[in-house]
Design a protein around this motif. Structure first.
Motif, PDB file in Angstrom:
ATOM      1  N   THR A  67      44.957  57.740 -15.830  1.00  0.00           N
ATOM      2  CA  THR A  67      43.782  57.432 -15.128  1.00  0.00           C
ATOM      3  C   THR A  67      44.133  58.085 -13.914  1.00  0.00           C
ATOM      4  OG1 THR A  67      43.201  55.213 -16.208  1.00  0.00           O
ATOM      5  CG2 THR A  67      42.272  55.715 -14.178  1.00  0.00           C
ATOM      6  N   LEU A  68      43.344  59.198 -13.371  1.00  0.00           N
ATOM      7  CA  LEU A  68      43.157  59.823 -12.165  1.00  0.00           C
ATOM      8  C   LEU A  68      42.023  60.138 -11.689  1.00  0.00           C
ATOM      9  CD1 LEU A  68      45.725  62.595 -13.625  1.00  0.00           C
ATOM     10  CD2 LEU A  68      46.488  60.982 -12.027  1.00  0.00           C
ATOM     11  N   LYS A  69      41.740  59.129 -10.644  1.00  0.00           N
ATOM     12  CA  LYS A  69      40.360  59.009  -9.975  1.00  0.00           C
ATOM     13  C   LYS A  69      40.526  60.462  -8.977  1.00  0.00           C
ATOM     14  CE  LYS A  69      40.515  54.230 -10.239  1.00  0.00           C
ATOM     15  NZ  LYS A  69      40.462  53.177  -9.661  1.00  0.00           N
ATOM     16  N   GLY A  70      39.203  60.953  -8.726  1.00  0.00           N
ATOM     17  CA  GLY A  70      38.912  61.894  -7.795  1.00  0.00           C
ATOM     18  C   GLY A  70      39.241  61.390  -6.332  1.00  0.00           C
ATOM     19  N   CYS A  71      39.262  62.280  -5.577  1.00  0.00           N
ATOM     20  CA  CYS A  71      39.620  61.846  -4.143  1.00  0.00           C
ATOM     21  C   CYS A  71      38.164  61.493  -3.485  1.00  0.00           C
ATOM     22  CB  CYS A  71      39.835  63.127  -3.316  1.00  0.00           C
ATOM     23  SG  CYS A  71      40.077  62.822  -1.350  1.00  0.00           S
ATOM     24  N   LEU A  72      38.447  60.285  -2.635  1.00  0.00           N
ATOM     25  CA  LEU A  72      37.125  59.728  -2.097  1.00  0.00           C
ATOM     26  C   LEU A  72      36.838  60.439  -0.806  1.00  0.00           C
ATOM     27  CD1 LEU A  72      37.892  55.961  -3.123  1.00  0.00           C
ATOM     28  CD2 LEU A  72      36.404  57.516  -4.255  1.00  0.00           C
ATOM     29  N   ASP A  73      37.881  61.270  -0.097  1.00  0.00           N
ATOM     30  CA  ASP A  73      37.520  61.632   1.071  1.00  0.00           C
ATOM     31  C   ASP A  73      37.320  60.465   2.054  1.00  0.00           C
ATOM     32  OD1 ASP A  73      38.079  63.687   3.063  1.00  0.00           O
ATOM     33  OD2 ASP A  73      35.877  64.263   3.029  1.00  0.00           O
ATOM     34  N   CYS A  74      37.740  59.292   1.915  1.00  0.00           N
ATOM     35  CA  CYS A  74      37.784  58.150   2.763  1.00  0.00           C
ATOM     36  C   CYS A  74      38.462  58.199   4.110  1.00  0.00           C
ATOM     37  CB  CYS A  74      37.880  56.837   2.193  1.00  0.00           C
ATOM     38  SG  CYS A  74      39.695  56.881   1.514  1.00  0.00           S
ATOM     39  N   ARG A  75      39.652  59.166   3.989  1.00  0.00           N
ATOM     40  CA  ARG A  75      40.459  59.165   5.073  1.00  0.00           C
ATOM     41  C   ARG A  75      41.269  57.841   5.577  1.00  0.00           C
ATOM     42  NH1 ARG A  75      40.735  64.818   6.186  1.00  0.00           N
ATOM     43  NH2 ARG A  75      39.197  65.680   5.009  1.00  0.00           N
ATOM     44  N   PHE A 131      36.979  77.612 -18.512  1.00  0.00           N
ATOM     45  CA  PHE A 131      36.165  78.126 -17.592  1.00  0.00           C
ATOM     46  C   PHE A 131      36.572  78.833 -16.326  1.00  0.00           C
ATOM     47  CE2 PHE A 131      33.482  75.925 -20.354  1.00  0.00           C
ATOM     48  CZ  PHE A 131      32.105  76.875 -20.443  1.00  0.00           C
ATOM     49  N   PHE A 132      37.723  79.577 -16.477  1.00  0.00           N
ATOM     50  CA  PHE A 132      38.332  80.489 -15.799  1.00  0.00           C
ATOM     51  C   PHE A 132      39.006  79.731 -14.270  1.00  0.00           C
ATOM     52  CE2 PHE A 132      34.266  82.402 -17.274  1.00  0.00           C
ATOM     53  CZ  PHE A 132      34.623  83.450 -18.145  1.00  0.00           C
ATOM     54  N   THR A 133      39.410  78.482 -14.768  1.00  0.00           N
ATOM     55  CA  THR A 133      40.114  77.620 -13.864  1.00  0.00           C
ATOM     56  C   THR A 133      41.089  76.411 -14.379  1.00  0.00           C
ATOM     57  OG1 THR A 133      39.993  76.720 -11.751  1.00  0.00           O
ATOM     58  CG2 THR A 133      38.067  76.124 -13.290  1.00  0.00           C
ATOM     59  N   TRP A 134      41.336  75.517 -13.521  1.00  0.00           N
ATOM     60  CA  TRP A 134      42.286  74.477 -14.120  1.00  0.00           C
ATOM     61  C   TRP A 134      41.512  73.539 -15.155  1.00  0.00           C
ATOM     62  CZ3 TRP A 134      46.950  75.371 -12.201  1.00  0.00           C
ATOM     63  CH2 TRP A 134      46.996  75.918 -10.951  1.00  0.00           C
ATOM     64  N   SER A 135      42.184  72.798 -15.761  1.00  0.00           N
ATOM     65  CA  SER A 135      41.703  71.806 -16.885  1.00  0.00           C
ATOM     66  C   SER A 135      41.299  70.635 -15.712  1.00  0.00           C
ATOM     67  CB  SER A 135      42.471  71.471 -17.961  1.00  0.00           C
ATOM     68  OG  SER A 135      43.797  70.724 -17.191  1.00  0.00           O
ATOM     69  N   LYS A 179      43.012  68.950 -12.116  1.00  0.00           N
ATOM     70  CA  LYS A 179      42.397  69.242 -10.893  1.00  0.00           C
ATOM     71  C   LYS A 179      42.432  67.986 -10.051  1.00  0.00           C
ATOM     72  CE  LYS A 179      39.482  70.911  -8.124  1.00  0.00           C
ATOM     73  NZ  LYS A 179      39.613  70.497  -6.937  1.00  0.00           N
ATOM     74  N   PRO A 180      42.279  66.922 -10.453  1.00  0.00           N
ATOM     75  CA  PRO A 180      42.460  65.698  -9.539  1.00  0.00           C
ATOM     76  C   PRO A 180      43.835  65.550  -8.621  1.00  0.00           C
ATOM     77  CG  PRO A 180      41.792  64.908 -11.688  1.00  0.00           C
ATOM     78  CD  PRO A 180      41.911  66.343 -11.910  1.00  0.00           C
ATOM     79  N   ILE A 181      44.821  66.086  -9.231  1.00  0.00           N
ATOM     80  CA  ILE A 181      46.164  66.156  -8.722  1.00  0.00           C
ATOM     81  C   ILE A 181      45.981  66.922  -7.353  1.00  0.00           C
ATOM     82  CG2 ILE A 181      48.424  66.977  -8.754  1.00  0.00           C
ATOM     83  CD1 ILE A 181      47.643  64.610 -10.998  1.00  0.00           C
ATOM     84  N   PHE A 182      45.300  67.963  -7.215  1.00  0.00           N
ATOM     85  CA  PHE A 182      45.380  68.823  -5.923  1.00  0.00           C
ATOM     86  C   PHE A 182      44.486  68.000  -4.783  1.00  0.00           C
ATOM     87  CE2 PHE A 182      45.360  72.005  -9.439  1.00  0.00           C
ATOM     88  CZ  PHE A 182      46.871  72.388  -9.136  1.00  0.00           C
ATOM     89  N   ASP A 183      43.515  67.609  -5.386  1.00  0.00           N
ATOM     90  CA  ASP A 183      42.581  66.884  -4.523  1.00  0.00           C
ATOM     91  C   ASP A 183      43.311  65.647  -3.995  1.00  0.00           C
ATOM     92  OD1 ASP A 183      40.858  68.682  -5.012  1.00  0.00           O
ATOM     93  OD2 ASP A 183      39.480  67.320  -6.214  1.00  0.00           O
ATOM     94  N   ARG A 184      43.956  64.833  -4.683  1.00  0.00           N
ATOM     95  CA  ARG A 184      44.814  63.642  -4.197  1.00  0.00           C
ATOM     96  C   ARG A 184      46.159  63.984  -3.573  1.00  0.00           C
ATOM     97  NH1 ARG A 184      43.484  59.252  -7.597  1.00  0.00           N
ATOM     98  NH2 ARG A 184      44.700  58.027  -6.315  1.00  0.00           N
ATOM     99  N   LEU A 185      46.501  65.118  -3.116  1.00  0.00           N
ATOM    100  CA  LEU A 185      47.784  65.519  -2.340  1.00  0.00           C
ATOM    101  C   LEU A 185      47.165  65.221  -0.848  1.00  0.00           C
ATOM    102  CD1 LEU A 185      49.281  68.308  -4.520  1.00  0.00           C
ATOM    103  CD2 LEU A 185      50.107  65.833  -4.194  1.00  0.00           C
ATOM    104  N   LEU A 186      46.051  65.159  -0.494  1.00  0.00           N
ATOM    105  CA  LEU A 186      45.641  64.873   0.848  1.00  0.00           C
ATOM    106  C   LEU A 186      46.352  64.253   1.679  1.00  0.00           C
ATOM    107  CD1 LEU A 186      43.436  65.860   2.641  1.00  0.00           C
ATOM    108  CD2 LEU A 186      42.221  63.976   1.996  1.00  0.00           C
ATOM    109  N   PRO A 187      46.744  63.167   1.257  1.00  0.00           N
ATOM    110  CA  PRO A 187      47.774  62.137   2.116  1.00  0.00           C
ATOM    111  C   PRO A 187      48.948  62.685   2.584  1.00  0.00           C
ATOM    112  CG  PRO A 187      46.820  60.876   0.021  1.00  0.00           C
ATOM    113  CD  PRO A 187      46.614  62.385   0.016  1.00  0.00           C
ATOM    114  N   PHE A 188      49.467  63.728   1.868  1.00  0.00           N
ATOM    115  CA  PHE A 188      50.749  64.249   2.326  1.00  0.00           C
ATOM    116  C   PHE A 188      50.307  65.303   3.738  1.00  0.00           C
ATOM    117  CE2 PHE A 188      51.906  62.501  -1.602  1.00  0.00           C
ATOM    118  CZ  PHE A 188      52.985  62.019  -1.224  1.00  0.00           C
TER     119      PHE A 188
END
Length: 187
Positions: A47-55, A91-95, A99-108
């Motif tokens: 279960t890998l949720k998308g980033c909420l950009d909640c900051r 479709f020419f990009t990530w599965s 993909k959620p992994i990249f978005d969720r690296l924001l905290p670092f």
């Protein structure tokens, strides 16, 4: 991180034991020859949720306020000396699994981050059924931009085209398997 170097492989395919994982296994074999501990992180089924950009990164003492399997992925990325991003080309990009992994690296990369994940090596392994190498252009651009942004050293890329049905990597992917193994040996 200790004396033993760690290769964390983020497996972004929904197929266990498929062509992408076969390619990753070749990388792992080469890295093991160099003494690496290899960790496979199978993202499908997590279960890998998308980033909420909640900051609100780190506001609860953890990287993200969301409680899901990303906590395990965070730990595996932090422990790694090298992170292999393994994804079939969709479709020419990530599965969708990776993909959620990249978005969720924001905290670092938040100002208040108590931990950083810079100065790692990274590798890209991808497989596509398409017969033209150019189908990877978008994925390669995204991978390179992401590695640069994260402060990770691009240690290599293997993009295998013309491989689609289960088992084709073993049947006709010898050159790509050897290239992946050599990347592992070169870490």
């Amino acid at each position: 991180m200790g004396d033993k170097k760690i290769l964390t492989m983020l497996l972004g395919s929904p197929r266990k034991g498929g062509n992408s994982e076969t390619l990753a296994d070749a990388l792992a074999a080469g890295a093991a020859e160099k003494g690496y501990e290899v960790r496979k992180v199978r993202l499908a089924g997590m279960t890998l949720k998308g980033c909420l950009d909640c900051r609100r990164c780190w506001s609860t003492g953890t990287p993200c306020v969301q409680r899901d399997d990303m906590d395990k992925v965070y730990a595996d990325i932090e422990a790694a000396d090298t992170v292999a991003l393994v994804s079939p080309l969709y479709f020419f990009t990530w599965s969708a699994q990776i993909k959620p992994i990249f978005d969720r690296l924001l905290p670092f990369y938040a100002k208040e981050s108590p931990r950083v994940i810079k100065d790692k090596k990274t590798l890209l392994l991808s497989v596509a059924g398409d017969n033209e190498a150019e189908v990877f252009d978008g994925l390669l651009a995204t991978y390179r931009l992401t590695a640069n942004y994260l402060g990770w050293e691009n240690a290599g890329e293997v993009c295998a085209h013309g491989i689609y049905t289960r088992g084709e990597m073993e049947e006709k992917g010898a050159a790509w398997l050897e290239a992946a193994k050599e990347l592992g040996r070169g870490l």
